[in-house]
Design a protein around this motif. Structure first.
Motif, PDB file in Angstrom:
ATOM      1  N   ILE A  33       0.822  -1.207   0.000  1.00 41.32           N
ATOM      2  CA  ILE A  33       0.000   0.000   0.000  1.00 41.32           C
ATOM      3  C   ILE A  33       0.856   1.257   0.000  1.00 41.32           C
ATOM      4  CG2 ILE A  33      -0.223   0.204   2.517  1.00 41.32           C
ATOM      5  CD1 ILE A  33      -2.954   0.828  -0.146  1.00 41.32           C
ATOM      6  N   ALA A  34       2.029   1.224   0.629  1.00 39.77           N
ATOM      7  CA  ALA A  34       2.906   2.404   0.643  1.00 39.77           C
ATOM      8  C   ALA A  34       3.350   2.756  -0.771  1.00 39.77           C
ATOM      9  CB  ALA A  34       4.113   2.145   1.545  1.00 39.77           C
ATOM     10  N   PHE A  35       3.742   1.729  -1.542  1.00 39.63           N
ATOM     11  CA  PHE A  35       4.140   1.968  -2.929  1.00 39.63           C
ATOM     12  C   PHE A  35       2.955   2.470  -3.750  1.00 39.63           C
ATOM     13  CE2 PHE A  35       4.707   0.704  -7.340  1.00 39.63           C
ATOM     14  CZ  PHE A  35       5.995   1.159  -7.606  1.00 39.63           C
ATOM     15  N   SER A  36       1.782   1.877  -3.526  1.00 40.48           N
ATOM     16  CA  SER A  36       0.576   2.288  -4.257  1.00 40.48           C
ATOM     17  C   SER A  36       0.255   3.751  -3.994  1.00 40.48           C
ATOM     18  CB  SER A  36      -0.610   1.414  -3.858  1.00 40.48           C
ATOM     19  OG  SER A  36      -0.377   0.059  -4.162  1.00 40.48           O
ATOM     20  N   LEU A  37       0.291   4.145  -2.713  1.00 41.96           N
ATOM     21  CA  LEU A  37      -0.022   5.531  -2.345  1.00 41.96           C
ATOM     22  C   LEU A  37       0.979   6.482  -2.993  1.00 41.96           C
ATOM     23  CD1 LEU A  37      -1.633   7.585  -0.731  1.00 41.96           C
ATOM     24  CD2 LEU A  37      -0.248   7.024   1.272  1.00 41.96           C
ATOM     25  N   GLY A  38       2.265   6.150  -2.922  1.00 40.31           N
ATOM     26  CA  GLY A  38       3.286   6.997  -3.521  1.00 40.31           C
ATOM     27  C   GLY A  38       3.124   7.112  -5.025  1.00 40.31           C
ATOM     28  N   PHE A  39       2.811   5.991  -5.677  1.00 41.47           N
ATOM     29  CA  PHE A  39       2.620   5.983  -7.126  1.00 41.47           C
ATOM     30  C   PHE A  39       1.459   6.887  -7.521  1.00 41.47           C
ATOM     31  CE2 PHE A  39       0.742   4.326 -11.012  1.00 41.47           C
ATOM     32  CZ  PHE A  39       1.845   4.161 -11.841  1.00 41.47           C
ATOM     33  N   ILE A  40       0.340   6.793  -6.804  1.00 43.82           N
ATOM     34  CA  ILE A  40      -0.843   7.592  -7.118  1.00 43.82           C
ATOM     35  C   ILE A  40      -0.539   9.081  -6.963  1.00 43.82           C
ATOM     36  CG2 ILE A  40      -3.187   8.164  -6.351  1.00 43.82           C
ATOM     37  CD1 ILE A  40      -3.429   5.148  -5.566  1.00 43.82           C
ATOM     38  N   VAL A  41       0.134   9.453  -5.872  1.00 49.67           N
ATOM     39  CA  VAL A  41       0.462  10.863  -5.624  1.00 49.67           C
ATOM     40  C   VAL A  41       1.389  11.398  -6.706  1.00 49.67           C
ATOM     41  CG1 VAL A  41       1.652  12.441  -4.046  1.00 49.67           C
ATOM     42  CG2 VAL A  41       0.076  10.720  -3.138  1.00 49.67           C
ATOM     43  N   VAL A  42       2.406  10.624  -7.075  1.00 47.22           N
ATOM     44  CA  VAL A  42       3.355  11.065  -8.102  1.00 47.22           C
ATOM     45  C   VAL A  42       2.657  11.252  -9.447  1.00 47.22           C
ATOM     46  CG1 VAL A  42       5.354  10.366  -9.476  1.00 47.22           C
ATOM     47  CG2 VAL A  42       5.404  10.100  -6.996  1.00 47.22           C
ATOM     48  N   VAL A  43       1.821  10.297  -9.843  1.00 48.78           N
ATOM     49  CA  VAL A  43       1.130  10.390 -11.132  1.00 48.78           C
ATOM     50  C   VAL A  43       0.225  11.619 -11.174  1.00 48.78           C
ATOM     51  CG1 VAL A  43      -0.613   9.309 -12.619  1.00 48.78           C
ATOM     52  CG2 VAL A  43       1.227   7.931 -11.655  1.00 48.78           C
ATOM     53  N   LEU A  44      -0.532  11.852 -10.098  1.00 48.51           N
ATOM     54  CA  LEU A  44      -1.423  13.008 -10.072  1.00 48.51           C
ATOM     55  C   LEU A  44      -0.643  14.320 -10.078  1.00 48.51           C
ATOM     56  CD1 LEU A  44      -4.164  11.812  -7.566  1.00 48.51           C
ATOM     57  CD2 LEU A  44      -4.369  12.074 -10.029  1.00 48.51           C
ATOM     58  N   SER A  45       0.484  14.357  -9.377  1.00 45.91           N
ATOM     59  CA  SER A  45       1.305  15.568  -9.344  1.00 45.91           C
ATOM     60  C   SER A  45       1.865  15.877 -10.734  1.00 45.91           C
ATOM     61  CB  SER A  45       2.452  15.407  -8.337  1.00 45.91           C
ATOM     62  OG  SER A  45       1.950  15.194  -7.032  1.00 45.91           O
ATOM     63  N   VAL A  46       2.420  14.850 -11.375  1.00 45.35           N
ATOM     64  CA  VAL A  46       2.978  15.036 -12.718  1.00 45.35           C
ATOM     65  C   VAL A  46       1.885  15.444 -13.702  1.00 45.35           C
ATOM     66  CG1 VAL A  46       4.069  13.845 -14.662  1.00 45.35           C
ATOM     67  CG2 VAL A  46       4.909  13.462 -12.341  1.00 45.35           C
ATOM     68  N   THR A  47       0.714  14.794 -13.608  1.00 44.13           N
ATOM     69  CA  THR A  47      -0.397  15.110 -14.501  1.00 44.13           C
ATOM     70  C   THR A  47      -0.836  16.562 -14.343  1.00 44.13           C
ATOM     71  OG1 THR A  47      -1.199  12.822 -14.441  1.00 44.13           O
ATOM     72  CG2 THR A  47      -2.758  14.517 -15.120  1.00 44.13           C
ATOM     73  N   THR A  48      -0.937  17.026 -13.099  1.00 45.30           N
ATOM     74  CA  THR A  48      -1.359  18.402 -12.849  1.00 45.30           C
ATOM     75  C   THR A  48      -0.344  19.400 -13.400  1.00 45.30           C
ATOM     76  OG1 THR A  48      -2.521  17.717 -10.831  1.00 45.30           O
ATOM     77  CG2 THR A  48      -2.002  20.062 -11.070  1.00 45.30           C
ATOM     78  N   ILE A  49       0.930  19.139 -13.153  1.00 52.80           N
ATOM     79  CA  ILE A  49       1.982  20.050 -13.620  1.00 52.80           C
ATOM     80  C   ILE A  49       2.007  20.119 -15.147  1.00 52.80           C
ATOM     81  CG2 ILE A  49       4.484  20.400 -13.734  1.00 52.80           C
ATOM     82  CD1 ILE A  49       4.623  19.189 -10.901  1.00 52.80           C
ATOM     83  N   THR A  50       1.979  18.952 -15.796  1.00 48.27           N
ATOM     84  CA  THR A  50       2.015  18.948 -17.263  1.00 48.27           C
ATOM     85  C   THR A  50       0.746  19.561 -17.864  1.00 48.27           C
ATOM     86  OG1 THR A  50       1.115  16.682 -17.333  1.00 48.27           O
ATOM     87  CG2 THR A  50       3.522  16.941 -17.336  1.00 48.27           C
ATOM     88  N   SER A  51      -0.398  19.374 -17.189  1.00 48.54           N
ATOM     89  CA  SER A  51      -1.655  19.963 -17.667  1.00 48.54           C
ATOM     90  C   SER A  51      -1.589  21.477 -17.645  1.00 48.54           C
ATOM     91  CB  SER A  51      -2.826  19.484 -16.815  1.00 48.54           C
ATOM     92  OG  SER A  51      -3.078  18.111 -16.987  1.00 48.54           O
ATOM     93  N   LEU A  52      -1.152  22.039 -16.531  1.00 48.05           N
ATOM     94  CA  LEU A  52      -1.075  23.494 -16.407  1.00 48.05           C
ATOM     95  C   LEU A  52      -0.056  24.072 -17.391  1.00 48.05           C
ATOM     96  CD1 LEU A  52      -1.276  23.854 -12.514  1.00 48.05           C
ATOM     97  CD2 LEU A  52      -3.105  24.157 -14.206  1.00 48.05           C
TER      98      LEU A  52
END
Length: 320
Positions: A290-309
């Motif tokens: 679950i720790a890896f899953s949580l980290g993966f989800i946060v990283v993907v959303l962060s990258v997606t938001t940055i690239t979107s903006l």
């Protein structure tokens, strides 16, 4: 996680009290929701989710707390994607801005009740048939691919299409020719009529259930605990109304959100398939923590938001 009946009852009672407070403080009187009001309530709901996660940590340890946060972030992210459709629904039914917060409140409550039924059914199926993880995993991977195809086709610009349930309601029940405040049903000239307010509220609630077909298997891929699944969904949904008004103008700038969500759903689908193989006796199949899953989800959303903006700003400069 060992959840007693008393904890279930207390949790549901607290959630009902929070919804009631939200209604009487901010949603009882129809009005246009300001950015300040939406931001305040959004922060309140996020803080409440953090406090609940802290309670789980204190009550049952870091494992359940981590599962809750992973589920909450995933459900919240998928809920943001729902807002694109909510904007289309509001536009189709020409809902006055003063009534939109009431529509969302009632619609979200309908969705919460229906999701609770989905969660209970899903938990019962998982408890009886472990092979269902293969089905959930394959479904999420297919959904991830579907999201990518829709993103390429720019599906967010398509018109909202009513589902069969809504069409049946509009066809069989007589309706008024306009809104009657926030009333769902009125009596005029001796006839009982539904209003557009009822139809759009049902549209919001039932459309969210269609999204739940994707999100419920996704969160079961992160945790099989019905208590955590339910509370993560509840906290993600209950702040959705304020989030609609807070980021409504920013939705068009999140141009890569569908790609990020497809990556997350695909990842959870693979995680479910590996878990299913492990449960079937293939002990060579690795289990994703679950720790890896949580980290993966946060990283993907962060990258997606940055690239979107970044992409949105670049497009604005090209259009200037």
């Amino acid at each position: 996680m060992d959840v007693s009946v008393a904890l279930w009852v207390t949790t549901v009672a607290v959630l009902v009290a929070l919804v009631a407070a939200d209604f009487f403080i901010g949603g009882r009187k129809p009005h246009e929701v300001s950015i300040r009001e939406a931001a305040t309530w959004t922060v309140v709901w996020i803080v409440l989710a953090l406090l609940f996660g802290g309670f789980l940590w204190w009550h049952s340890g870091g494992g359940p707390a981590g599962e809750f946060f992973a589920g909450y972030i995933t459900e919240k992210s998928l809920s943001v994607d729902n807002l694109f459709v909510f904007v289309l629904i509001m536009g189709k039914f020409a809902v006055p801005r003063a009534y939109q917060q009431r529509v969302l409140m009632v619609g979200v409550l309908i969705a919460l009740v229906l999701r609770a039924i989905f969660i209970a059914a899903g938990a019962a199926v998982i408890a009886s048939f472990s092979w269902i993880f293969f089905l959930f995993g394959a479904f999420l991977i297919w959904t991830a691919w579907k999201l990518i195809k829709e993103a390429r086709a720019d599906a967010a610009n398509e018109e909202f299409e009513e589902n069969r349930f809504l069409k049946a309601v509009e066809r069989r029940l007589p309706a008024t020719d306009g809104y009657r405040g926030t009333k769902l049903v009125v009596v005029e000239n001796g006839r009982r009529l539904i209003t557009p307010m009822l139809v759009v509220t049902l549209a919001i609630g039932t459309t969210d259930v269609l999204f739940a077909i994707d999100s419920i298997p996704a969160i079961f891929g992160l945790t099989q605990d019905p208590y955590i699944v339910f509370t993560a969904n509840a906290f993600a949904l209950m702040g959705l109304r304020q989030l609609y008004f807070l980021i409504g103008g920013l939705l068009k700038k999140l141009v890569h959100l569908s790609y990020g969500l497809s990556v997350i759903l695909g990842f959870i689908g693979v995680k479910l398939l590996l878990h299913a193989l492990h449960e079937a006796g293939a002990h060579w199949a690795p289990e994703i923590g679950i720790a890896f899953s949580l980290g993966f989800i946060v990283v993907v959303l962060s990258v997606t938001t940055i690239t979107s903006l970044h992409a949105s700003r670049r497009q604005e400069r090209l259009n200037a």
